[in-house]
Design an enzyme around this catalytic site. Structure first.
Site, short mmCIF file in Angstrom:
data_model
loop_
_atom_site.label_atom_id
_atom_site.label_comp_id
_atom_site.label_asym_id
_atom_site.label_seq_id
_atom_site.Cartn_x
_atom_site.Cartn_y
_atom_site.Cartn_z
N THR A 158 0.85 -1.19 0.00
CA THR A 158 0.00 0.00 0.00
C THR A 158 0.89 1.24 0.00
OG1 THR A 158 -0.17 0.05 2.43
CG2 THR A 158 -1.84 -1.21 1.22
N GLY A 159 0.40 2.31 -0.62
CA GLY A 159 1.22 3.50 -0.75
C GLY A 159 2.45 3.23 -1.58
N GLY A 160 2.26 2.52 -2.70
CA GLY A 160 3.40 2.08 -3.50
C GLY A 160 3.74 2.95 -4.69
N GLY A 206 8.30 7.09 -3.13
CA GLY A 206 9.10 6.92 -1.91
C GLY A 206 9.45 5.49 -1.57
N ILE A 207 9.31 5.14 -0.31
CA ILE A 207 9.68 3.82 0.18
C ILE A 207 8.84 2.73 -0.47
CG2 ILE A 207 9.57 2.34 2.24
CD1 ILE A 207 10.43 4.84 3.87
N GLY A 208 7.55 2.97 -0.65
CA GLY A 208 6.69 1.97 -1.26
C GLY A 208 7.10 1.63 -2.67
N SER A 240 6.48 1.49 10.15
CA SER A 240 6.28 2.42 11.26
C SER A 240 7.28 3.58 11.10
CB SER A 240 6.44 1.71 12.59
OG SER A 240 6.21 2.57 13.66
N TYR A 251 1.36 11.87 14.25
CA TYR A 251 2.09 10.87 13.46
C TYR A 251 2.77 9.86 14.39
CZ TYR A 251 5.37 9.06 9.94
OH TYR A 251 6.09 8.25 9.09
#
Length: 252
Positions: free
Chosen positions: A12-14, A17-19, A137, A151
């Site tokens: 998810t959130g791909g 960035g990191i995703g 996280s 956050y």
């Protein structure tokens, strides 16, 4: 032979960035990857960057349960199974305590906490026994920074999810682990700096990096490599942990 040959993963959130970096690395290691994102243009660009062949983009908002259902409808239709979940989608709302609004609270916890819970819960019917669940996280789960209370609290919550789910899912041999990045060069980090202009941003970066024992920011692919470790059989005897990837910032 790739470390994830024949595996099916959801990130998810791909779309950035990191995703995105993790999706690229998973595909390179042999996985078929489903990525989600809220903005279609970014999602389409990410699919193209990954290579299109072994990836499906699904436009969805992780805070909305009907859209999470849509994600699994697509996965069931195309693969009908999952081996890996990387629950990565998150938002960052900056506000000091006197300024926090109800809308900011709802936005943060709907995506960062509710979205993680129901993304994992709704995957269980197609998630194979012995699968790997990774929750993204942050060092904010154990450290306090000005204007980051929403956050930080959301990231501490998902760390607690992993502890409990490791027990809930132990009979199915499903491993649940938390990956907690430090300062990684992404658009979210730029936002976290809270700068009003480029000069202030550069100054904030320089001041912040001076506190990192390794003396630099991390790159998204450095997180992706750790996600690969947690997704693969290399971490077959690891569950319930929080693995910090932070250049030592929260450790020393």
């Amino acid at each position: 032979m790739g470390k994830l040959d024949g595996k099916v993963a959801l990130i998810t959130g791909g779309s950035d960035g990191i995703g995105l970096a993790t999706a690229q690395r998973f595909v390179a290691e042999g996985a078929y990857v489903f990525i989600t994102g809220r903005r279609k243009e970014m999602l389409d660009a990410a699919v193209k960057k990954i290579g299109e062949k072994n990836v499906t983009g699904i436009q969805a908002d992780a805070s909305k349960l009907d859209q999470i259902d849509k994600i699994y409808e697509v996965i069931k239709k195309e693969k009908n199974t999952l081996d890996i979940i990387f629950a990565n989608a998150a938002v960052l709302n900056l506000a000091t305590l006197p300024a926090v609004t109800e809308q900011q609270f709802d936005d943060t916890f709907d995506i960062n906490v509710k979205g993680v819970l129901f993304t994992v819960q709704k995957a269980l019917p197609i998630l194979k026994d012995g699968s790997s669940i990774i929750i993204n996280s942050s060092i904010h789960s154990i450290k306090g920074f000005e204007a980051h209370s929403l956050y930080a609290a959301s990231k501490a919550a998902v760390r607690s999810f992993a502890r409990c789910w490791s027990v809930d899912l132990k009979d199915r041999k499903i491993r649940v682990n938390v990956l907690s990045p430090g300062p990684i060069k992404t658009a979210m980090l730029n936002h976290a700096m809270g700068a009003k202009n480029t000069e202030e941003l550069d100054a904030n970066f320089e001041r912040f990096v001076s506190a990192v024992p390794l003396g630099r920011y991390g790159q998204p692919d450095e997180i992706a490599k750790v996600a690969l470790f947690l997704a693969s059989d290399d971490s077959s005897y690891i569950t319930g942990i929080e693995l910090f990837v932070d250049g030592g910032l929260a450790q020393i």
